[in-house]
Design a protein around this motif. Structure first.
Motif, PDB file in Angstrom:
ATOM      1  N   ARG A  87       1.844 -17.726  29.692  1.00  0.00           N
ATOM      2  CA  ARG A  87       1.632 -16.293  29.842  1.00  0.00           C
ATOM      3  C   ARG A  87       1.075 -15.664  28.560  1.00  0.00           C
ATOM      4  N   LEU A  88       1.341 -16.301  27.443  1.00  0.00           N
ATOM      5  CA  LEU A  88       1.053 -15.700  26.152  1.00  0.00           C
ATOM      6  C   LEU A  88      -0.443 -15.643  25.834  1.00  0.00           C
ATOM      7  N   SER A  89      -1.151 -16.747  26.037  1.00  0.00           N
ATOM      8  CA  SER A  89      -2.552 -16.848  25.583  1.00  0.00           C
ATOM      9  C   SER A  89      -3.462 -15.780  26.175  1.00  0.00           C
ATOM     10  N   PRO A  90      -3.425 -15.512  27.497  1.00  0.00           N
ATOM     11  CA  PRO A  90      -4.322 -14.470  28.031  1.00  0.00           C
ATOM     12  C   PRO A  90      -4.042 -13.083  27.459  1.00  0.00           C
ATOM     13  N   ILE A  91      -2.766 -12.795  27.189  1.00  0.00           N
ATOM     14  CA  ILE A  91      -2.429 -11.490  26.619  1.00  0.00           C
ATOM     15  C   ILE A  91      -3.014 -11.361  25.223  1.00  0.00           C
ATOM     16  N   VAL A  92      -2.790 -12.361  24.390  1.00  0.00           N
ATOM     17  CA  VAL A  92      -3.297 -12.330  23.020  1.00  0.00           C
ATOM     18  C   VAL A  92      -4.820 -12.292  23.017  1.00  0.00           C
ATOM     19  N   SER A  93      -5.450 -13.066  23.879  1.00  0.00           N
ATOM     20  CA  SER A  93      -6.914 -13.099  23.932  1.00  0.00           C
ATOM     21  C   SER A  93      -7.485 -11.735  24.288  1.00  0.00           C
ATOM     22  N   GLN A  94      -6.900 -11.064  25.281  1.00  0.00           N
ATOM     23  CA  GLN A  94      -7.433  -9.762  25.672  1.00  0.00           C
ATOM     24  C   GLN A  94      -7.268  -8.742  24.549  1.00  0.00           C
ATOM     25  N   VAL A  95      -6.151  -8.792  23.845  1.00  0.00           N
ATOM     26  CA  VAL A  95      -5.952  -7.866  22.726  1.00  0.00           C
ATOM     27  C   VAL A  95      -6.979  -8.126  21.631  1.00  0.00           C
ATOM     28  N   VAL A  96      -7.155  -9.372  21.268  1.00  0.00           N
ATOM     29  CA  VAL A  96      -8.085  -9.706  20.185  1.00  0.00           C
ATOM     30  C   VAL A  96      -9.512  -9.321  20.566  1.00  0.00           C
ATOM     31  N   GLU A  97      -9.918  -9.619  21.792  1.00  0.00           N
ATOM     32  CA  GLU A  97     -11.273  -9.286  22.239  1.00  0.00           C
ATOM     33  C   GLU A  97     -11.499  -7.775  22.299  1.00  0.00           C
ATOM     34  N   SER A  98     -10.429  -7.006  22.528  1.00  0.00           N
ATOM     35  CA  SER A  98     -10.558  -5.552  22.615  1.00  0.00           C
ATOM     36  C   SER A  98     -10.834  -4.907  21.272  1.00  0.00           C
ATOM     37  N   GLY A  99     -10.415  -5.580  20.196  1.00  0.00           N
ATOM     38  CA  GLY A  99     -10.532  -4.998  18.871  1.00  0.00           C
ATOM     39  C   GLY A  99      -9.427  -4.007  18.551  1.00  0.00           C
ATOM     40  N   TRP A 100      -8.441  -3.893  19.438  1.00  0.00           N
ATOM     41  CA  TRP A 100      -7.347  -2.961  19.219  1.00  0.00           C
ATOM     42  C   TRP A 100      -6.490  -3.381  18.031  1.00  0.00           C
ATOM     43  N   TRP A 106       5.457  -2.327  22.759  1.00  0.00           N
ATOM     44  CA  TRP A 106       6.517  -2.119  23.742  1.00  0.00           C
ATOM     45  C   TRP A 106       6.198  -2.915  24.999  1.00  0.00           C
ATOM     46  N   GLN A 107       7.195  -3.662  25.464  1.00  0.00           N
ATOM     47  CA  GLN A 107       7.106  -4.283  26.785  1.00  0.00           C
ATOM     48  C   GLN A 107       7.900  -3.406  27.760  1.00  0.00           C
ATOM     49  N   GLU A 108       7.272  -3.069  28.892  1.00  0.00           N
ATOM     50  CA  GLU A 108       7.887  -2.134  29.827  1.00  0.00           C
ATOM     51  C   GLU A 108       7.677  -2.614  31.257  1.00  0.00           C
ATOM     52  N   THR A 109       8.510  -2.073  32.146  1.00  0.00           N
ATOM     53  CA  THR A 109       8.392  -2.369  33.571  1.00  0.00           C
ATOM     54  C   THR A 109       8.521  -1.068  34.360  1.00  0.00           C
ATOM     55  N   PRO A 110       8.096  -1.077  35.613  1.00  0.00           N
ATOM     56  CA  PRO A 110       8.346   0.097  36.462  1.00  0.00           C
ATOM     57  C   PRO A 110       9.840   0.362  36.606  1.00  0.00           C
ATOM     58  N   ASP A 111      10.162   1.579  36.986  1.00  0.00           N
ATOM     59  CA  ASP A 111      11.551   2.005  37.160  1.00  0.00           C
ATOM     60  C   ASP A 111      12.033   1.621  38.561  1.00  0.00           C
ATOM     61  N   THR A 112      12.058   0.309  38.824  1.00  0.00           N
ATOM     62  CA  THR A 112      12.481  -0.208  40.124  1.00  0.00           C
ATOM     63  C   THR A 112      13.514  -1.302  39.924  1.00  0.00           C
ATOM     64  N   ASN A 113      14.320  -1.529  40.937  1.00  0.00           N
ATOM     65  CA  ASN A 113      15.328  -2.589  40.846  1.00  0.00           C
ATOM     66  C   ASN A 113      14.685  -3.961  40.709  1.00  0.00           C
ATOM     67  N   GLU A 114      13.561  -4.168  41.406  1.00  0.00           N
ATOM     68  CA  GLU A 114      12.886  -5.463  41.347  1.00  0.00           C
ATOM     69  C   GLU A 114      12.395  -5.758  39.927  1.00  0.00           C
ATOM     70  N   ARG A 147       0.154   2.437  19.683  1.00  0.00           N
ATOM     71  CA  ARG A 147       1.175   1.543  20.243  1.00  0.00           C
ATOM     72  C   ARG A 147       0.572   0.741  21.388  1.00  0.00           C
ATOM     73  N   LEU A 148       0.832  -0.552  21.401  1.00  0.00           N
ATOM     74  CA  LEU A 148       0.435  -1.410  22.518  1.00  0.00           C
ATOM     75  C   LEU A 148       1.562  -1.433  23.540  1.00  0.00           C
ATOM     76  N   HIS A 149       1.210  -1.200  24.811  1.00  0.00           N
ATOM     77  CA  HIS A 149       2.168  -1.268  25.913  1.00  0.00           C
ATOM     78  C   HIS A 149       1.814  -2.456  26.788  1.00  0.00           C
ATOM     79  N   VAL A 150       2.767  -3.346  26.955  1.00  0.00           N
ATOM     80  CA  VAL A 150       2.599  -4.512  27.825  1.00  0.00           C
ATOM     81  C   VAL A 150       3.395  -4.217  29.090  1.00  0.00           C
ATOM     82  N   TRP A 151       2.690  -3.905  30.152  1.00  0.00           N
ATOM     83  CA  TRP A 151       3.283  -3.372  31.383  1.00  0.00           C
ATOM     84  C   TRP A 151       3.396  -4.492  32.409  1.00  0.00           C
ATOM     85  N   TRP A 152       4.631  -4.935  32.650  1.00  0.00           N
ATOM     86  CA  TRP A 152       4.899  -6.035  33.578  1.00  0.00           C
ATOM     87  C   TRP A 152       5.222  -5.468  34.963  1.00  0.00           C
ATOM     88  N   SER A 153       4.321  -5.664  35.907  1.00  0.00           N
ATOM     89  CA  SER A 153       4.613  -5.282  37.290  1.00  0.00           C
ATOM     90  C   SER A 153       5.161  -6.461  38.079  1.00  0.00           C
TER      91      SER A 153
END
Length: 355
Positions: A87-100, A106-114, A147-153
């Motif tokens: 899971r790690l490599s695609p996240i890091v690659s997209q950040v690096v390619e973005s230049g951000w 922050w890692q976050e999720t929707p406000d749901t039980n699931e 701030r970088l937000h990593v949003w896990w759906s």
């Protein structure tokens, strides 16, 4: 370099169609044609621009504080589908390619039980993700407060967004969690406390929520909102035909008048009016307009109970009508409206007169 062409906005689950309608309407006013991606009860909405068109200008044009149904607003890339073996490599690659570059992650999720089931995954990825991004120079000091937000759906679906100081919620998930004061008569007390946090800068509380001020609470019983006013040292007219909490009344700060909140008029100009009456939004708007046009208060917080369908339309039409009535009467006012965490099928409106 990849271009972040989406707004990613969090919301209360079940209000995705309302947030999507709001974004489409507000984007259209700016002359921007976007496409909404909203799945019911997902807890978020994606508002996508054409590929290659950056969402930064749209993000600046739609400040979070101007949006009713959004808890958080980010400039984002489209979602990433992940291989659970890496899971790690695609996240890091997209950040690096973005230049951000950014100062916090922050890692976050929707406000749901699931989504709560993803907490273990996020905890496991926290250190290796931060370490990889630091090595690549993306996570660093002095990056303008971004701030970088990593949003896990889902466990294999993530979306990366970035937020900027002054145009974001500083609360994880955009949720302001408050502790219930056990002395308060009802949990509705948290609605008013959250409204003050949302609409009044904390450094202005001593001036605008001051000891000795005069206030009215329409539809006060049993006293959840009155308790907040008394707790700030205000004298309160509690207007309701129902009974008030005995302990609250014993303090001598409240005058309980068994009258109709829609008909009652104050004996003097008050500092605050608050109202959580359950009635049609149009009727509440008319009552608030009467108070504000007559300048019976300096600031007001009130809730509008919403219909189950076309909630954005009801809010937009109600606030537009209030603005028009005040403008026609020559009354200058600042109006804000938000769907707060402690709200349910309602939104909270704040009005402050300019004179």
């Amino acid at each position: 370099m990849n271009v972040p062409n989406e707004l990613l906005c969090y919301c209360r689950p079940g209000f995705e169609p309302d947030l999507a309608a709001e974004l489409l309407h507000r984007g259209g006013q700016l002359g921007i044609d976007g496409v909404d991606h909203a799945e019911r009860h997902s807890g978020f909405v994606r508002y996508a621009l054409p590929p290659g068109q950056a969402a930064n200008e749209l993000h600046r044009g739609l400040p979070l504080t101007s949006l009713v149904f959004a808890r958080q607003s980010l400039v984002a890339f489209p979602p990433l589908s992940l291989d659970r073996n890496d899971r790690l490599s695609p996240i890091v690659s997209q950040v690096v390619e973005s230049g951000w570059s950014f100062e916090t992650l922050w890692q976050e999720t929707p406000d749901t039980n699931e989504a709560k089931a993803l907490s273990g995954l996020m905890k496991a990825l926290k250190r290796p993700l931060e370490s990889s991004l630091k090595k690549r120079g993306a996570l660093r000091r002095k990056a303008g407060g971004r701030r970088l937000h990593v949003w896990w759906s889902d466990g294999d679906c993530v979306q990366l967004g970035i937020s900027f100081p002054g145009n974001r919620s500083e609360e994880p998930g955009g949720i302001r969690r408050l502790r219930f004061p056990h002395a308060a008569p009802s949990r509705s007390t948290l609605k008013l406390e959250e409204a003050w946090h949302e609409f009044i800068p904390i450094d202005q509380w001593q001036e605008r929520l001051a000891v000795g001020m005069q206030a009215a609470d329409l539809g006060a019983a049993p006293g959840g909102w009155t308790w907040q006013l008394v707790n700030r040292g205000m004298q309160v007219y509690a207007i309701d035909n129902g009974p008030m909490n005995p302990a609250l009344m014993a303090g001598g700060m409240v005058e309980h008048l068994r009258e109709d909140g829609f008909a009652w008029a104050p004996p003097m100009r008050l500092d605050w009016l608050v109202c959580d009456i359950v009635d049609q939004p149009s009727r509440v708007i008319d009552m608030m307009a009467r108070w504000l046009v007559k300048r019976w208060c300096r600031e007001a917080v009130f809730n509008l109970k919403l219909p189950m369908k076309q909630r954005w339309r009801a809010v937009h039409e109600g606030l537009s009508r209030l603005e028009l009535m005040l403008a026609d009467a020559g009354v200058g006012a600042d109006i804000s409206c938000r769907h707060l965490y402690h709200d349910r099928e309602e939104v909270t409106v704040h009005v402050r007169l300019r004179d």
